[in-house]
Write an enzyme that holds these catalytic residues in place. Structure first.
Site, PDB file in Angstrom:
ATOM      1  N   TRP A  61      58.366 -72.111  68.585  1.00 44.83           N
ATOM      2  CA  TRP A  61      57.513 -72.467  67.447  1.00 44.83           C
ATOM      3  C   TRP A  61      56.307 -71.541  67.372  1.00 44.83           C
ATOM      4  O   TRP A  61      55.587 -71.340  68.355  1.00 44.83           O
ATOM      5  CB  TRP A  61      57.011 -73.898  67.597  1.00 44.83           C
ATOM      6  CG  TRP A  61      58.013 -74.947  67.173  1.00 44.83           C
ATOM      7  CD1 TRP A  61      59.334 -74.752  66.902  1.00 44.83           C
ATOM      8  CD2 TRP A  61      57.756 -76.337  66.997  1.00 44.83           C
ATOM      9  NE1 TRP A  61      59.915 -75.937  66.565  1.00 44.83           N
ATOM     10  CE2 TRP A  61      58.979 -76.934  66.619  1.00 44.83           C
ATOM     11  CE3 TRP A  61      56.632 -77.140  67.126  1.00 44.83           C
ATOM     12  CZ2 TRP A  61      59.101 -78.297  66.351  1.00 44.83           C
ATOM     13  CZ3 TRP A  61      56.743 -78.491  66.868  1.00 44.83           C
ATOM     14  CH2 TRP A  61      57.970 -79.061  66.484  1.00 44.83           C
ATOM     15  N   THR A  64      51.060 -88.433  45.153  1.00 47.76           N
ATOM     16  CA  THR A  64      50.972 -87.267  46.020  1.00 47.76           C
ATOM     17  C   THR A  64      51.218 -86.009  45.207  1.00 47.76           C
ATOM     18  O   THR A  64      51.932 -86.030  44.199  1.00 47.76           O
ATOM     19  CB  THR A  64      52.009 -87.331  47.146  1.00 47.76           C
ATOM     20  OG1 THR A  64      53.332 -87.359  46.565  1.00 47.76           O
ATOM     21  CG2 THR A  64      51.823 -88.560  48.001  1.00 47.76           C
ATOM     22  N   GLU A  76      48.437 -90.535  52.384  1.00 44.30           N
ATOM     23  CA  GLU A  76      48.969 -91.802  52.884  1.00 44.30           C
ATOM     24  C   GLU A  76      48.030 -92.506  53.863  1.00 44.30           C
ATOM     25  O   GLU A  76      48.298 -93.649  54.260  1.00 44.30           O
ATOM     26  CB  GLU A  76      50.325 -91.549  53.567  1.00 44.30           C
ATOM     27  CG  GLU A  76      51.433 -91.127  52.624  1.00 44.30           C
ATOM     28  CD  GLU A  76      51.456 -89.648  52.281  1.00 44.30           C
ATOM     29  OE1 GLU A  76      52.453 -89.192  51.684  1.00 44.30           O
ATOM     30  OE2 GLU A  76      50.483 -88.928  52.613  1.00 44.30           O
ATOM     31  N   LYS A 134      60.127 -70.578  63.474  1.00 45.41           N
ATOM     32  CA  LYS A 134      60.839 -70.575  64.753  1.00 45.41           C
ATOM     33  C   LYS A 134      61.363 -69.177  65.030  1.00 45.41           C
ATOM     34  O   LYS A 134      62.396 -68.758  64.505  1.00 45.41           O
ATOM     35  CB  LYS A 134      61.971 -71.599  64.732  1.00 45.41           C
ATOM     36  CG  LYS A 134      61.466 -73.039  64.619  1.00 45.41           C
ATOM     37  CD  LYS A 134      62.594 -74.050  64.638  1.00 45.41           C
ATOM     38  CE  LYS A 134      62.037 -75.462  64.532  1.00 45.41           C
ATOM     39  NZ  LYS A 134      63.108 -76.486  64.493  1.00 45.41           N
TER      40      LYS A 134
END
Length: 545
Positions: A447, A185, A332, A442
């Site tokens: 959010w 990754t 993944e 936030k």
């Protein structure tokens, strides 16, 4: 009463091996071409022989079942040969990311336990720079003429070794759950994590996504008459698995080698490439290139992934006649999880509505169970407004991280793979990613998705690029900080950007919390090794200094 089938003693159980994908195009479309830049071309029949020669050459230097062979090359026919020849021997291909730092590069070579490294001559200096950090004893095959290296055990040159090997090879059969590939990754914090996939998983990803990418009646299709050119590095998630799909269909391949805009454009036009995939920055670069300004690109379909497709980029592409749409996945997940192709009815909609659909994360591909959950693990309403984390199950997700039990368990907490992507989902099951869990802002406890604000700001005609991160604030806790690259000659001010954002708030495009935005200007947005916006680096630049 159970009805488990009874296997006839003489019956053959067909294992799902990459070997089976390799058979189709060479047998049924042997004369179709695989092109490398303007330097080489092969028919499928000739390419198949080269795959056999590669396996024979590797076997001659001691590669066997269970060995690991790394590849350090540009996008090429050689990489495609390695995609097949190495795992079909029962060995593992490690796809090295040449853009990692020297420390990370050395770590991945050691962690993957590479036995042999196939390296393009251009990358010899990278290996020379880390020779003291990697164990002795591994062998190196060099691609291209080179003066060699006094400190590396170079056993031969790629083409010379293939020429000396036999044109046929008896690829064995083995357990379909055998590991076939490993890559790392490109995370921006900590050491890279090794992701691995079995033969079975790669075959299932290929079959399921062949259906997903060919099933549409008109828009976004990859089909047997397509001309395919990847614009995603082949070291990155199997180039999204699409070389396997293109090979399975038997289409014409065009490989660009090192990404150079003049060569990309030349190949695109010469071969009338009809299907590609890339991150948004590559498409933006080509659209902005003066060399491409006067050419008809209406024959080209481009799938965008790796980062959100900005609506401004989608609009610019559609204006040029390019059939552009978004896909979604991650390292993944092998990687494809969803695509935002359009139905015939949706193609009749106005341009603005189409752009909104094309830039969504899209609908799940076959056999993918995707949920969007809140912090308590409950599914969020399908109102396209309530955000939650995407979790997923399907037959080809990585089973964990290589030699990393702790992070593997965290990835698979509760038996679902956790993506750390924040999204909303509509009544039709179409996803719309709004942020990464680590990047969500936030504001006063609410959010606010950074991607939504970025999408608005990039529509400003004097903005070339932007990224939005969270900025600490005493009153609100956090507020958005927009880092903006102005267009050449633009005279932008913070007030210009704030007014532009306010207009979108008043139209209901952005939540009211977006009005707390701050703005900084820069001449460059940091990127990761695969072209994604590097928000960790941006935080260091703009928050820690």
């Amino acid at each position: 009463m159970e009805h488990t089938i009874i296997k006839t003693e003489s019956a053959y159980e067909y294992p799902l091996l990459i070997k089976q994908l390799y058979l189709a195009p060479a047998e049924y479309r042997p004369d179709e071409k695989i092109i490398y830049r303007d330097e080489a071309e092969f028919t499928y029949a000739e390419w198949r022989e080269r795959v056999c020669r590669l396996a024979g050459a590797l076997e001659s230097i001691g590669v066997e079942r269970g060995s690991t062979v790394a590849v350090l090359d540009y996008d090429s026919h050689r990489y495609l040969e390695a995609y097949y020849g190495i795992p079909m021997m029962g060995a593992v291909i490690h796809m090295i990311n040449m853009r990692l730092s020297p420390e990370q590069l050395a770590y991945t070579i050691e962690h993957a336990e590479d036995d042999v490294i196939i390296c393009h001559k251009d990358f010899l200096p990278l290996l020379e720079a880390i020779k003291g950090r990697i164990a002795e004893g591994r062998k190196f095959i060099i691609i291209g003429e080179s003066e060699g290296s006094a400190s590396l055990d170079i056993v031969g040159e790629y083409e010379e070794m293939l020429a000396a090997a036999a044109p046929s090879y008896d690829f064995p059969e083995f357990d379909e759950n055998t590991r076939a590939t490993t890559f790392y990754t490109t995370g921006t914090t900590g050491l890279p994590k090794g992701v691995y996939f079995s033969h079975r998983q790669i075959v299932l990803h290929t079959l399921i996504n062949t259906i997903s990418l060919t099933a549409n009646a008109e828009q976004g299709r990859l089909h047997k008459e397509s001309v395919y050119m990847p614009l995603t590095p082949m070291f990155h998630v199997h180039a999204w698995g699409i070389p396997y799909i293109a090979n399975y269909l038997g289409v014409k391949h065009v490989y660009p080698g090192k990404y150079e805009p003049p060569m990309l454009l030349k190949l695109l036009l010469t071969h009338r490439v009809s299907y590609s995939h890339c991150v948004p920055t590559i498409l933006h670069m080509l659209l902005a290139s003066p060399a491409a300004a006067d050419f008809d690109l209406s024959f080209w379909t481009v799938v965008i992934g790796g980062a959100a497709l900005p609506k401004a980029t989608a609009a610019a592409a559609l204006k040029r006649g390019i059939d552009v749409y978004a896909g979604y996945g991650m390292s993944e997940t092998a990687p494809v999880l969803s695509v935002s192709t359009l139905t015939r009815a949706e193609l009749e909609l106005d341009d603005e509505t189409q752009i909104n659909l094309r830039t969504r994360t899209g609908r799940p591909v076959g056999m993918s169970q995707i949920r969007v959950i809140d912090q308590d693990g409950n599914d969020v309403p399908k109102d396209d407004a309530t955000p939650g984390e995407i979790i997923v199950r399907n037959p080809y997700l990585t089973m964990g991280y290589h030699k990393d039990h702790v992070h593997s368990e965290k990835l698979w907490e509760g038996g679902w793979l956790h993506t750390n992507d924040v999204a909303c989902v509509d009544a039709a099951g179409s996803l719309r990613i709004v942020d990464r869990t680590k990047d969500v802002i936030k504001v006063g406890g609410e959010w606010v998705g950074s991607l939504e604000i970025e999408d608005v700001i990039t529509k400003h005609e004097q903005v070339t690029e932007t990224a939005v991160i969270a900025y600490p604030d005493e009153q609100w806790g956090e507020v958005p900080l927009a880092i903006v690259v102005p267009a050449e000659g633009a005279e932008l001010t913070e007030r210009n950007i704030k007014s532009f954002v306010m207009a979108s708030v008043e139209e209901g495009v952005l939540p009211r919390e977006a009005i707390t935005i701050k703005v900084r200007f820069t001449d460059m947005i940091d990127k990761t090794s695969v072209g994604k916006i590097n928000k960790v680096a941006l935080r260091k630049r703009f928050l820690e200094n």
